[in-house]
Scaffold this motif. Structure first.
Motif, PDB file in Angstrom:
ATOM      1  N   TYR A  18       0.855  -1.188   0.000  1.00 46.28           N
ATOM      2  CA  TYR A  18       0.000   0.000   0.000  1.00 46.28           C
ATOM      3  C   TYR A  18       0.890   1.237   0.000  1.00 46.28           C
ATOM      4  N   ALA A  19       0.420   2.305  -0.628  1.00 42.09           N
ATOM      5  CA  ALA A  19       1.166   3.558  -0.683  1.00 42.09           C
ATOM      6  C   ALA A  19       0.819   4.444   0.509  1.00 42.09           C
ATOM      7  N   HIS A  20       0.377   3.816   1.606  1.00 43.71           N
ATOM      8  CA  HIS A  20      -0.003   4.546   2.810  1.00 43.71           C
ATOM      9  C   HIS A  20       0.714   3.944   4.018  1.00 43.71           C
ATOM     10  N   SER A  21       0.777   4.699   5.097  1.00 46.21           N
ATOM     11  CA  SER A  21       1.485   4.261   6.298  1.00 46.21           C
ATOM     12  C   SER A  21       0.766   3.093   6.968  1.00 46.21           C
ATOM     13  N   THR A  22       1.508   2.377   7.801  1.00 45.03           N
ATOM     14  CA  THR A  22       0.893   1.292   8.558  1.00 45.03           C
ATOM     15  C   THR A  22      -0.193   1.839   9.484  1.00 45.03           C
ATOM     16  N   ASP A  23       0.011   3.028  10.049  1.00 44.29           N
ATOM     17  CA  ASP A  23      -1.015   3.636  10.920  1.00 44.29           C
ATOM     18  C   ASP A  23      -2.328   3.821  10.167  1.00 44.29           C
ATOM     19  N   THR A  24      -2.244   4.300   8.938  1.00 45.14           N
ATOM     20  CA  THR A  24      -3.443   4.541   8.121  1.00 45.14           C
ATOM     21  C   THR A  24      -4.140   3.223   7.781  1.00 45.14           C
ATOM     22  N   LEU A  28      -7.846   1.624   9.152  1.00 47.79           N
ATOM     23  CA  LEU A  28      -8.891   1.118   8.252  1.00 47.79           C
ATOM     24  C   LEU A  28      -9.293  -0.315   8.624  1.00 47.79           C
ATOM     25  N   PHE A  29      -8.317  -1.157   8.950  1.00 47.91           N
ATOM     26  CA  PHE A  29      -8.571  -2.556   9.301  1.00 47.91           C
ATOM     27  C   PHE A  29      -9.344  -2.699  10.607  1.00 47.91           C
ATOM     28  N   THR A  30      -9.264  -1.690  11.476  1.00 47.25           N
ATOM     29  CA  THR A  30      -9.838  -1.813  12.821  1.00 47.25           C
ATOM     30  C   THR A  30     -10.961  -0.803  13.063  1.00 47.25           C
ATOM     31  N   ASP A  31     -11.629  -0.402  12.003  1.00 44.59           N
ATOM     32  CA  ASP A  31     -12.765   0.519  12.097  1.00 44.59           C
ATOM     33  C   ASP A  31     -14.041  -0.229  11.726  1.00 44.59           C
ATOM     34  N   PHE A  99       2.502  -3.640  13.012  1.00 42.95           N
ATOM     35  CA  PHE A  99       1.289  -4.157  13.636  1.00 42.95           C
ATOM     36  C   PHE A  99       1.156  -5.617  13.232  1.00 42.95           C
ATOM     37  N   GLU A 100       0.847  -6.490  14.203  1.00 43.06           N
ATOM     38  CA  GLU A 100       0.682  -7.916  13.914  1.00 43.06           C
ATOM     39  C   GLU A 100      -0.651  -8.404  14.462  1.00 43.06           C
ATOM     40  N   ALA A 101      -1.245  -9.372  13.773  1.00 39.51           N
ATOM     41  CA  ALA A 101      -2.509  -9.952  14.228  1.00 39.51           C
ATOM     42  C   ALA A 101      -2.506 -11.464  14.060  1.00 39.51           C
ATOM     43  N   ASP A 102      -3.095 -12.139  15.046  1.00 39.39           N
ATOM     44  CA  ASP A 102      -3.442 -13.540  14.897  1.00 39.39           C
ATOM     45  C   ASP A 102      -4.857 -13.563  14.359  1.00 39.39           C
ATOM     46  N   LEU A 103      -5.092 -14.433  13.413  1.00 40.52           N
ATOM     47  CA  LEU A 103      -6.349 -14.465  12.679  1.00 40.52           C
ATOM     48  C   LEU A 103      -6.959 -15.857  12.776  1.00 40.52           C
ATOM     49  N   THR A 104      -8.256 -15.915  13.060  1.00 41.46           N
ATOM     50  CA  THR A 104      -8.998 -17.171  12.971  1.00 41.46           C
ATOM     51  C   THR A 104     -10.277 -16.916  12.192  1.00 41.46           C
ATOM     52  N   ILE A 105     -10.603 -17.861  11.331  1.00 39.03           N
ATOM     53  CA  ILE A 105     -11.822 -17.774  10.533  1.00 39.03           C
ATOM     54  C   ILE A 105     -12.560 -19.089  10.712  1.00 39.03           C
ATOM     55  N   ILE A 114      -9.308 -22.495   9.878  1.00 38.75           N
ATOM     56  CA  ILE A 114      -8.527 -21.502   9.148  1.00 38.75           C
ATOM     57  C   ILE A 114      -7.880 -20.598  10.188  1.00 38.75           C
ATOM     58  N   THR A 115      -6.566 -20.572  10.178  1.00 46.88           N
ATOM     59  CA  THR A 115      -5.810 -19.719  11.093  1.00 46.88           C
ATOM     60  C   THR A 115      -4.755 -18.977  10.284  1.00 46.88           C
ATOM     61  N   GLY A 116      -4.215 -17.939  10.884  1.00 45.56           N
ATOM     62  CA  GLY A 116      -3.173 -17.222  10.178  1.00 45.56           C
ATOM     63  C   GLY A 116      -2.692 -16.011  10.925  1.00 45.56           C
ATOM     64  N   THR A 117      -1.918 -15.219  10.212  1.00 47.32           N
ATOM     65  CA  THR A 117      -1.379 -13.986  10.758  1.00 47.32           C
ATOM     66  C   THR A 117      -1.450 -12.883   9.699  1.00 47.32           C
ATOM     67  N   LEU A 118      -1.523 -11.675  10.190  1.00 48.32           N
ATOM     68  CA  LEU A 118      -1.396 -10.479   9.368  1.00 48.32           C
ATOM     69  C   LEU A 118      -0.267  -9.664   9.984  1.00 48.32           C
ATOM     70  N   LYS A 119       0.560  -9.063   9.145  1.00 46.12           N
ATOM     71  CA  LYS A 119       1.643  -8.230   9.654  1.00 46.12           C
ATOM     72  C   LYS A 119       1.775  -7.017   8.752  1.00 46.12           C
ATOM     73  N   LEU A 120       1.484  -5.851   9.324  1.00 48.22           N
ATOM     74  CA  LEU A 120       1.684  -4.583   8.615  1.00 48.22           C
ATOM     75  C   LEU A 120       3.081  -4.085   8.951  1.00 48.22           C
ATOM     76  N   GLU A 121       3.860  -3.855   7.896  1.00 43.23           N
ATOM     77  CA  GLU A 121       5.256  -3.475   8.071  1.00 43.23           C
ATOM     78  C   GLU A 121       5.556  -2.261   7.198  1.00 43.23           C
ATOM     79  N   PRO A 122       6.174  -1.227   7.770  1.00 46.96           N
ATOM     80  CA  PRO A 122       6.471  -0.049   6.954  1.00 46.96           C
ATOM     81  C   PRO A 122       7.560  -0.321   5.920  1.00 46.96           C
ATOM     82  N   VAL A 123       7.370   0.249   4.735  1.00 47.18           N
ATOM     83  CA  VAL A 123       8.384   0.278   3.681  1.00 47.18           C
ATOM     84  C   VAL A 123       8.274   1.651   3.023  1.00 47.18           C
ATOM     85  N   ASP A 124       9.285   2.032   2.311  1.00 50.37           N
ATOM     86  CA  ASP A 124       9.249   3.325   1.635  1.00 50.37           C
ATOM     87  C   ASP A 124       8.616   3.124   0.260  1.00 50.37           C
TER      88      ASP A 124
END
Length: 172
Positions: A18-24, A28-31, A99-105, A114-124
């Motif tokens: 994404y061309a946006h910050s991890t905060d942004t 969005l993911f938690t709204d 930001f990291e998340a444990d995921l269950t569906i 169904i299990t997994g992880t999400l990891k938001l990591e900053p890049v330029d």
């Protein structure tokens, strides 16, 4: 070990830039409203955000929706044209913009986990969301076919979500 065992295991790995910050992106993911909007746009119905709580160092997101599936005849005993799906995410703020998340569906009455992880990591100049999902089925004989179908559907949903979120962020 999952409640359905692990006769069949399918892995889904995707990295979304994404061309946006991890905060942004995290916001969005938690709204709750954004979750409802995204799920509706992706074709879900009867969407209920059961929990969506953020603190300074974590977030808990849990929502239920009905998702459509084009179920092949061989799997019609396990999946319906519409399936109730509950998704839970336990987010942690790791510092440095990570930001990291444990995921269950959970797909109601379907013998997969169904299990997994999400990891938001900053890049330029933005961030990457590392999506890692594992689909397990313990059903003999047909378990591999079921896990494979669910994993392919997860890939489709993940791709559709990425397009939706990218468009949403670009319009913000």
């Amino acid at each position: 070990m999952s409640r359905w065992g692990a006769i069949a295991k399918m892995k889904v790995h995707r990295d979304h830039e994404y061309a946006h910050s991890t905060d942004t992106v995290f916001a969005l993911f938690t709204d709750a409203k954004e979750i409802e909007t995204k799920q509706e746009a992706l074709g879900a119905r009867n969407i209920r955000v059961e929990e969506c709580d953020r603190s300074d160092d974590s977030a808990v997101v849990r929502f239920i929706r009905e998702l459509p599936a084009e179920v092949p005849g061989i799997l019609s005993k396990f999946l319906q044209p519409w399936n109730t799906v509950e998704q839970s995410e336990q987010w942690r703020v790791r510092g440095g913009g990570v930001f990291e998340a444990d995921l269950t569906i959970d797909i109601a009455n379907v013998p997969v986990t169904i299990t997994g992880t999400l990891k938001l990591e900053p890049v330029d100049p933005g961030c990457i969301n590392h999506v890692r999902i594992v689909v397990n089925s313990g059903i003999p004989f047909i378990g591999k076919t079921l896990a494979d179908f669910v994993a392919k559907d997860c890939k489709r949903i993940i791709a559709d979500e990425y397009v939706f979120i990218s468009d949403r962020l670009d319009k913000a």
